[in-house]
Structure formats: structure tokens, C-alpha cells
Motif scaffolding. Sequence first.
Motif, PDB file in Angstrom:
ATOM      1  N   GLU A   1       0.822  -1.011   0.002  1.00 49.40           N
ATOM      2  CA  GLU A   1      -0.009   0.115   0.135  1.00 49.40           C
ATOM      3  C   GLU A   1       1.001   1.153  -0.114  1.00 49.40           C
ATOM      4  O   GLU A   1       0.373   2.410  -0.395  1.00 49.40           O
ATOM      5  CB  GLU A   1      -1.007   0.073   1.233  1.00 49.40           C
ATOM      6  CG  GLU A   1      -1.951  -1.193   1.191  1.00 49.40           C
ATOM      7  CD  GLU A   1      -3.347  -0.820   1.291  1.00 49.40           C
ATOM      8  OE1 GLU A   1      -3.401   0.586   1.449  1.00 49.40           O
ATOM      9  OE2 GLU A   1      -4.390  -1.629   1.257  1.00 49.40           O
ATOM     10  N   LYS A  34       2.315   1.410  -3.910  1.00 50.57           N
ATOM     11  CA  LYS A  34       1.205   1.733  -4.771  1.00 50.57           C
ATOM     12  C   LYS A  34       0.577   2.941  -4.390  1.00 50.57           C
ATOM     13  O   LYS A  34      -0.189   3.521  -5.037  1.00 50.57           O
ATOM     14  CB  LYS A  34       0.538   0.796  -4.915  1.00 50.57           C
ATOM     15  CG  LYS A  34       1.037  -0.547  -5.400  1.00 50.57           C
ATOM     16  CD  LYS A  34       0.108  -1.679  -6.081  1.00 50.57           C
ATOM     17  CE  LYS A  34       0.670  -2.750  -6.622  1.00 50.57           C
ATOM     18  NZ  LYS A  34      -0.406  -3.744  -7.069  1.00 50.57           N
ATOM     19  N   ARG A  35       1.053   3.660  -3.354  1.00 49.03           N
ATOM     20  CA  ARG A  35       0.384   4.953  -2.771  1.00 49.03           C
ATOM     21  C   ARG A  35      -1.171   4.741  -2.402  1.00 49.03           C
ATOM     22  O   ARG A  35      -1.800   5.820  -2.389  1.00 49.03           O
ATOM     23  CB  ARG A  35       0.777   5.789  -3.833  1.00 49.03           C
ATOM     24  CG  ARG A  35       2.258   6.395  -3.620  1.00 49.03           C
ATOM     25  CD  ARG A  35       2.375   7.479  -4.467  1.00 49.03           C
ATOM     26  NE  ARG A  35       2.112   7.127  -5.830  1.00 49.03           N
ATOM     27  CZ  ARG A  35       2.941   7.330  -6.920  1.00 49.03           C
ATOM     28  NH1 ARG A  35       4.068   7.910  -6.643  1.00 49.03           N
ATOM     29  NH2 ARG A  35       2.655   7.095  -8.218  1.00 49.03           N
ATOM     30  N   THR A  36      -1.561   3.529  -2.189  1.00 52.73           N
ATOM     31  CA  THR A  36      -3.076   3.575  -1.916  1.00 52.73           C
ATOM     32  C   THR A  36      -3.292   4.041  -0.564  1.00 52.73           C
ATOM     33  O   THR A  36      -4.372   4.354  -0.267  1.00 52.73           O
ATOM     34  CB  THR A  36      -3.714   1.927  -2.095  1.00 52.73           C
ATOM     35  OG1 THR A  36      -2.606   1.238  -1.677  1.00 52.73           O
ATOM     36  CG2 THR A  36      -3.741   1.864  -3.740  1.00 52.73           C
ATOM     37  N   LEU A  37      -2.096   3.790   0.187  1.00 54.15           N
ATOM     38  CA  LEU A  37      -2.315   4.162   1.503  1.00 54.15           C
ATOM     39  C   LEU A  37      -2.727   5.710   1.813  1.00 54.15           C
ATOM     40  O   LEU A  37      -3.408   6.010   2.737  1.00 54.15           O
ATOM     41  CB  LEU A  37      -1.054   3.897   2.209  1.00 54.15           C
ATOM     42  CG  LEU A  37      -1.051   3.837   3.798  1.00 54.15           C
ATOM     43  CD1 LEU A  37      -1.907   2.819   4.218  1.00 54.15           C
ATOM     44  CD2 LEU A  37       0.410   3.356   4.203  1.00 54.15           C
ATOM     45  N   TYR A  38      -2.146   6.745   0.932  1.00 50.68           N
ATOM     46  CA  TYR A  38      -2.421   7.999   0.916  1.00 50.68           C
ATOM     47  C   TYR A  38      -3.823   8.343   0.949  1.00 50.68           C
ATOM     48  O   TYR A  38      -4.166   9.399   1.536  1.00 50.68           O
ATOM     49  CB  TYR A  38      -1.646   8.713  -0.294  1.00 50.68           C
ATOM     50  CG  TYR A  38      -0.140   8.558  -0.297  1.00 50.68           C
ATOM     51  CD1 TYR A  38       0.394   7.986   0.570  1.00 50.68           C
ATOM     52  CD2 TYR A  38       0.513   9.294  -1.684  1.00 50.68           C
ATOM     53  CE1 TYR A  38       1.900   7.788   0.237  1.00 50.68           C
ATOM     54  CE2 TYR A  38       1.977   9.102  -1.479  1.00 50.68           C
ATOM     55  CZ  TYR A  38       2.645   8.244  -0.552  1.00 50.68           C
ATOM     56  OH  TYR A  38       4.087   8.558  -0.802  1.00 50.68           O
ATOM     57  N   THR A  39      -4.645   7.550   0.056  1.00 50.45           N
ATOM     58  CA  THR A  39      -5.958   8.058   0.166  1.00 50.45           C
ATOM     59  C   THR A  39      -6.691   7.469   1.407  1.00 50.45           C
ATOM     60  O   THR A  39      -7.784   7.812   1.443  1.00 50.45           O
ATOM     61  CB  THR A  39      -6.727   7.525  -1.411  1.00 50.45           C
ATOM     62  OG1 THR A  39      -6.213   6.105  -1.592  1.00 50.45           O
ATOM     63  CG2 THR A  39      -6.040   8.337  -2.531  1.00 50.45           C
ATOM     64  N   VAL A  40      -6.043   6.470   1.932  1.00 52.21           N
ATOM     65  CA  VAL A  40      -6.943   6.032   3.018  1.00 52.21           C
ATOM     66  C   VAL A  40      -6.448   6.873   4.293  1.00 52.21           C
ATOM     67  O   VAL A  40      -7.295   7.318   4.900  1.00 52.21           O
ATOM     68  CB  VAL A  40      -6.459   4.353   3.399  1.00 52.21           C
ATOM     69  CG1 VAL A  40      -6.840   3.935   4.626  1.00 52.21           C
ATOM     70  CG2 VAL A  40      -6.610   3.552   2.047  1.00 52.21           C
ATOM     71  N   LEU A  41      -5.181   7.043   4.503  1.00 53.62           N
ATOM     72  CA  LEU A  41      -4.913   7.843   5.501  1.00 53.62           C
ATOM     73  C   LEU A  41      -4.921   9.474   5.403  1.00 53.62           C
ATOM     74  O   LEU A  41      -5.017  10.144   6.456  1.00 53.62           O
ATOM     75  CB  LEU A  41      -3.215   7.834   5.966  1.00 53.62           C
ATOM     76  CG  LEU A  41      -2.828   6.211   6.280  1.00 53.62           C
ATOM     77  CD1 LEU A  41      -1.294   6.303   6.576  1.00 53.62           C
ATOM     78  CD2 LEU A  41      -3.781   5.740   7.423  1.00 53.62           C
ATOM     79  N   SER A  42      -5.424   9.806   4.273  1.00 50.97           N
ATOM     80  CA  SER A  42      -5.820  11.206   4.286  1.00 50.97           C
ATOM     81  C   SER A  42      -7.299  11.565   4.775  1.00 50.97           C
ATOM     82  O   SER A  42      -7.820  12.387   4.821  1.00 50.97           O
ATOM     83  CB  SER A  42      -5.642  11.865   2.769  1.00 50.97           C
ATOM     84  OG  SER A  42      -6.413  11.064   1.952  1.00 50.97           O
ATOM     85  N   LEU A  82       5.633   8.231   5.060  1.00 48.39           N
ATOM     86  CA  LEU A  82       5.426   7.582   4.421  1.00 48.39           C
ATOM     87  C   LEU A  82       6.149   8.039   2.946  1.00 48.39           C
ATOM     88  O   LEU A  82       5.647   9.179   2.307  1.00 48.39           O
ATOM     89  CB  LEU A  82       3.971   7.508   3.873  1.00 48.39           C
ATOM     90  CG  LEU A  82       3.413   7.008   5.151  1.00 48.39           C
ATOM     91  CD1 LEU A  82       1.878   6.920   4.953  1.00 48.39           C
ATOM     92  CD2 LEU A  82       3.873   5.490   5.473  1.00 48.39           C
TER      93      LEU A  82
END
Lengths: 313, 259, 305
Positions: free
Chosen positions: B79, B82-90, B258
Amino acid sequence: MFAIEILDLEKSYQLGFWRKRKKVALRPLRLTIEEGEVFGFLGPNGAGKTTTLKLLMGLVFPTAGSARILGKSMDDPQVRSQVGFLPEQPYFYDHLTARELLNYYGQLSGMPVKDRSSKVDQMLTRVGLIDSAGVQLRKFSKGMLQRVGLAQAILHDPKLVFLDEPMSGLDPMGRREVRELIQQLHHEGKTVFFSTHILSDAEALCDRVGVISQGQLRGVGAVAELTAQAQGRVEIIFSAAKIPEAFTQLGAESRLRGDIASAVVSDAKQEAALEILRRERLRLISLTPVRKSLEEYYVQNLQPAENRKGVGV
Amino acid sequence: MSTGRVGSIAFNTFREAVRDRVLYNLIAFALLLSGAAILVGEISIDIERLVVINLGLTAISIFGVLIAIFIGIGLVSKEIDKRTLYTVLSRPVQRWEFVVGKFFGLTGTLVVNTFFMAIGVFLALLYTAHRFDKMDGWVLVALYFIVLQFFIVCALSLFFSSFSTPLMSAVFSFALFIIGNLADDLRGFARMSHGLGGWLATGVAYLVPNFASMNVVSQVAHGDPVGGRLILYNTVYALLYSAMAIAGAVLIFQRRNLK
Amino acid sequence: MKSRHATVVTAAVLLISMGGALRSLVAIDRMQRQAFAQQTLYINSPKVLRRLCLGYTGLLADIYWTRAVQYFGEQHHKGSGDFRLLAPLLQITTALDPKLLPAYQFGANFLSPKPPDGAGLPGSALELMKFGIAHNPEQWRLYYNLGFLYYTELKDYARASEAFAAGSRLPITNEFMPVLAARMAQHAGEFDTARMLWFTTYQSSKEASIRQNAVEHLQALRVDEDVARLEELVAKYRQQTGHVPARIGDLERAGFIHGAPVDVKGHPYTLAADGRVEVQDWKDIPFITKGLPPGEVSPGPRVSK
């Protein structure tokens, strides 16, 4: 109340495992964004735009300084239910469909169950993906992913939207659509903070822009302000075999390409220049006022310091 | 609200794993088990039950541990990459909610996987013996212990992946799984050594996960019962050890920039 | 700040769960140790195990060896005299790694003595030693151990002599081996032979516990020898005077000895009313066979846990 209030936010990284070296990603940044404003954050790649956005989103932690978003401290989790974020070149869970993905993000944003699915469909329609809503994202093109990214950023109706390079990787049609979307958001009264390295986008959309390079903010202001230094000059284009002597005497910067000549003179000398053309029986092709573009500002301000010294400004 | 977010993350992790064809391992498992049951029935006498249980439960354990490690190490790092984490943690998601949600998603996947495999084992038992025995009940206990082991392995691979590369995390997790299966011998070694080395050995021996007491496969294969107190203590141990590893993962992940 | 709060809570969760996990582990350990005695070895065929461990036989042998040592220590400590798993554990260990010499040397020492000091299985010990020699024919120590076993436990002097003699013919051997072979053949001078055996053990081993054991045996031998000689003197005294001496001092006055003889702990020997020589601190001197109060046996070695 400011939408964003950045107070000397600063970030440096430690590089290397054994011998630590410090790499400064962002020098102390002080910047305020009004509510309802569309703000463009301009700068070449690696200037510190993404770092700033990540700091504001709490993805990386500042070395020093702080920021307030919508009046609250930036690490207050409540803030983030009113904020939307589109990362640069977004990538999402391969095996989810666009609809499932937006549903998931809706849950994470704490959207109430009852209007979540209608909101999701509405959003998919808005970004033009409603026909692909049931397709898994691994089959999406880059442009479609960008649209999904936009949809998730505005899904929960945030007051403040951060967009990191929203236009990159899109075809001209896509770029226009994104521009239109930002304009719509502006009309809805939302604050939009977007980063870009493409000047024309900023020029077309922003109330104000900030220019950043090498981790340092170089200037902030309305686009008109930054470009106002065009001190009333005109460019005269005419056909001629050679540039008349008299133009040089006027102090014009002139150039000849084939049998087309161009000369830039100050407003005051416009009449005199035209008189010369009449006298010499040269055909005038065009006469346009020269407005210093954002691009020129950009080039002038962001050239490496030593270059500028060489020019001797 | 936070249970809702943890639940969403867990469910999404589960869905991702299932759509990533993780459960395809069930087919391999079914082939292995039915093949073995039929083959052994033909070439050997009276040990079908033994073979079905030993082979079935060992395969469940190995398949599960491999899944736990290879998905576990990617849960966070993928995550981030692939930077999917950015949209989750924002979003209003706290980092600990993300880690805990990932943990439950993965263990959930493994529980479902184990459930189907367990059905396979019991079907094979029925096929070989034509009826269920009372002592088959102990097989359920062995399965339960295997699931407890999965909890610990998942938590550990999450822990390692919170600060290390996927490859190193896999190596660490697998090494700890092996060491954990020899943990009682390790504690034996520690008891025999003295001085500073003894203290150090004792510390290490008690800190590595203890899988040895959770392995009762051969015991139940022979139809021997498992003590109630062992079930209780193993449960408490596995839950607390997982909690410990997850807490460690959260502590590290909370501080992480991150990239 | 909010994140600091989360950190404190997480750290607390970590510490509490670590403490709880350790406590339950201790409880599991206690339970498992009780169960160890009744434990069954599910895989007791060394051959099967060899296949199962995918070539990592060395490591597994070390593990089984540790288990054997622990099992022996545990059972010895409890004093139950139940050593059923010992022989299979040693068999598995040596089958996995036939070159693991300590397993033979200690293993025979665990297996052969009578309970509670050992498993009382000299036959198994013999089998183990023979397996060891078959796989390590160049090791004189194994022949030495075998001869020792024949001599001390089985009292088979001819076989003991054979074993020592075979060991003495190896390229690398010990200078005492041929002497031991000869002594066994003559079957004479019990104390001297035993002393030589233990001295060889002491001198040829680097392992502290083996050396300590040898020292204790050498000390016990000295005490036994002292007691035997004193009792001879008592008999002689009785022949000459017609009565038993009342105390050791009487022997000195009669000119049999000079000074009061003391044992290895520095305490003088005493005389019982019936003329038996007694060791005062017999409880502190392991392995002695003479000079004990009637009906008592030597406490044997102190096995370090």
C-alpha cells in the motif's frame, strides 16, 4: 478563518544508514490560503510540492513548524473528514471495481450508510465513469484512474480539496474536463489547493499562485500581479528585406527571419515606429501588446541562482 | 465509529485477498489430500486415519503459514509502494486502525481458508472410516491451535513489514516460525546455561513465539485427548502475543514517514 | 497531542500483552514438563525421522540430544526412576548424527547405572557404544568407554580387556589404554585399576562436568581404600589383642599408623563400637561404598540441573 494556514512548516530527511546526511525537502514555509480560493502551487518536479501536500495530509511528519487546516490543528483526525486528497498518479486496489472502491472510501470517511450508494453513483456520473462502474480497476487506463482519483477526493463533499498534479498524464480532453471540474468546485465555494508544473493550467484557473523551487517559496500572488511587470511594450511584426536603421535608433529589440521582421518597442515609441514603417513603405503584419507571461516569470525566477548572476540583473 | 473503519479495512483486505486468487490453494490441497487418502488406502494397512490427519493438518498449517507470511509482508508495504495508503490515511482513519484492520482482514482470510480445508479433512476421514469417531473431535482442537498459530504469524509478518523490506520480512517471519516450533527446546537450552549468556538465552527463548505447545497434530492423530487447560493457556498466549506484535507494529508505523 | 495519547495507549497494550503472554507461557511450560514423563515419542523410528527432516539431520540431532539430556535431568531430579524415553531418544540422536560423540559418552553414563542414578539399562548402553564404534572406529575414547562399561557395570573383565586392547591399537590413542588392557587381563589390583580408569577419564576430557565426576570418583576411591586398609588394621589389632580398638587413636598407640588419618574433606575417620570404620561426612562424598553407616547408600552424584 483561513482554509489553510501554514506556519513555518519544514521538512528534512536523513539520508544514508551509516553516515547520515541531511537532505532538505522543504525550507520553512509560511503560506495562508483563503476559504473559497483556488490556489495553484507551481514548481518544477522535485521542488517540494508533494512534500508540502504530504505534510498537510499527515503522511509525513514535519521536522519543525505546524499548520492549521480549517481552523484546526493539522493532526486532528476530525479535520480530515472535511478534506479531499488526490495523490499524484493515483493507483488503487486492482481487484476492486470503481463502485466498490468509492464505497470503501465512503465508509472510511464516515459517510452515512443511507446516502452513500446514491452519492457514489452521482460521483461516478460526474467524472464520466458510470458506464465502467462495475469494472475492476486493473482494467482501467491511466486517465480513467485519474478520474477515479478525482471522484474519491470529492466524494464526501469536503470543504477543502488537495489535488497533486491533477492534470498530469491526461489527454487534452481530459485536461479540459479537470479544469472544468475545478471551476465547478470553485463555484460551489470549495477551497482548491492544487500543485502543478504546467503554467497554463495555473494561469487559467487560479486566483493566486505560489511558486516553489528547491524547497523554497519564491513568490506568492495573483497571476495578474506576478505578470504585471509587463511595462507596456508592444511587438510589431512587419515584412521587410532588412530592418531599417531607424528602428535601432528607437532602441527596439529587432529580429529578422526570412523576410518577416519583428521589433519590440516601448509604448511611448509605438507611434514613431509605425511612422517609420509608413515612410519606408513596409507592410505591417501585426501589433500586439507584450504581457509578461507567467512562464517568463517562472523562467526568470526559477533559473539557478548562478545563471541569473551571470546575466547580471 | 472506529470499529466501523477497522471493519471496512478488514473486509477490504479480505476481499482483495480472495480476488487475488489466494483461495486457489484449496484446489491443490484437495488434490493432495484425496490423492493421499486413496493411495495410502491401497498400499498400506490400518494407518489411513493417521495419514489423513497428519498429512491434512500439516498441509493446512504449511499452506496457511505461507499465505500468512506472503500476504502479511505485503499488506503495508504494497500500500505504501502503490500509494493506495495515501488516499486511506488522508481520511479520518488513524494509523493504528489501518494496521489492526489489515490484521483482521488477513486472519479472516485464513480462518475461511482453514474452514474449507478442515471440511476436506473431515470428508477424507469419513471416506476412509465410513463414519465419524468420538476421537475425531480432538482434530478440531488441533485445527483451532493451527488457527492460533496463524494469528501469531500474521501479527509477526505485519510487525516486520512495518519497518523492513518485504523480502527481509518474509525471511524474519519464516525464521521465527521455525524457531517457534523449537521454542520448548530453546527454553530447555536456556535453562541449562548460566550467567549472562543464560540470561540472554532465557530472554530470547521466552520472547520468540512458542508454537511447540500448539502442535498437537500427531497427538490427535493417535486419538489422544488434549487437556482443557492447555487449550485455555494456548488461547490466552496466542491472543496476547499477537496483540504484542500488533502493538509493536503500530508503534513503529505511527512514526513512519510515508516516502 | 492526539498522537502522543495513541502512542502511550499502544505502548501500554504492548507491555501488558507481553507480560500476559510470558505468564501464560510459564504456565504452559509447567504443564508440559509434568506431561513429559508420560509423553510418547510419536516418531520413534530414526529412519522415518531422517527422511522427514529433509536433510537437516545435524540440527535435529542436536535438538534430540538436548532433549535427551533434559529428559534425563528432569527424571533424575524428580527421582522417579522412570527413564523409558531415554534409550529411544539416544537412538534417534545417534541415528541422525552418528558422529555426535558426546551422545555416546554421556549416553552410556545415563543408561547403565542403576536407578536412581541412571536408567539401569546396561544392555542399551552397550548397544549404543557398539553403534558408536561401528560408525567411529577411529575414536579411542569410545573403546575406552566400552571397556569402562564392561568393567564397572557388567564386571566382564575379559571383554573389558578386549575393548581397551582394541582402543590401544589405534593410531591416536591414550598411553594408559594398553596398561588398562593388561590390568583387566590380570584382573588384579582393583583400586589401582579403578584409579587409572578415572585418571584417564579426567586427563583426556575437557568437559568440566566429566572432569568433576572423575575427581569425585577418585576421591571416593581414596576414601574406600583408606577405609579398607583401616579395617584390615582393625582386624590385625583384634588378632593381636583379642578385642576391638575403641577408637582410631588405639591403632596409633599400637604402632599401626602414624597420626590420625583423615578423609578427603579433612575429617578424621571414626570407629564404631563393633570395629567398623566410619566416614563422618559420608553425605558429602559421593560414590563411596565403604565406611557408610549400616543400611545407608552413598548419595551419588549431584546432577547439575
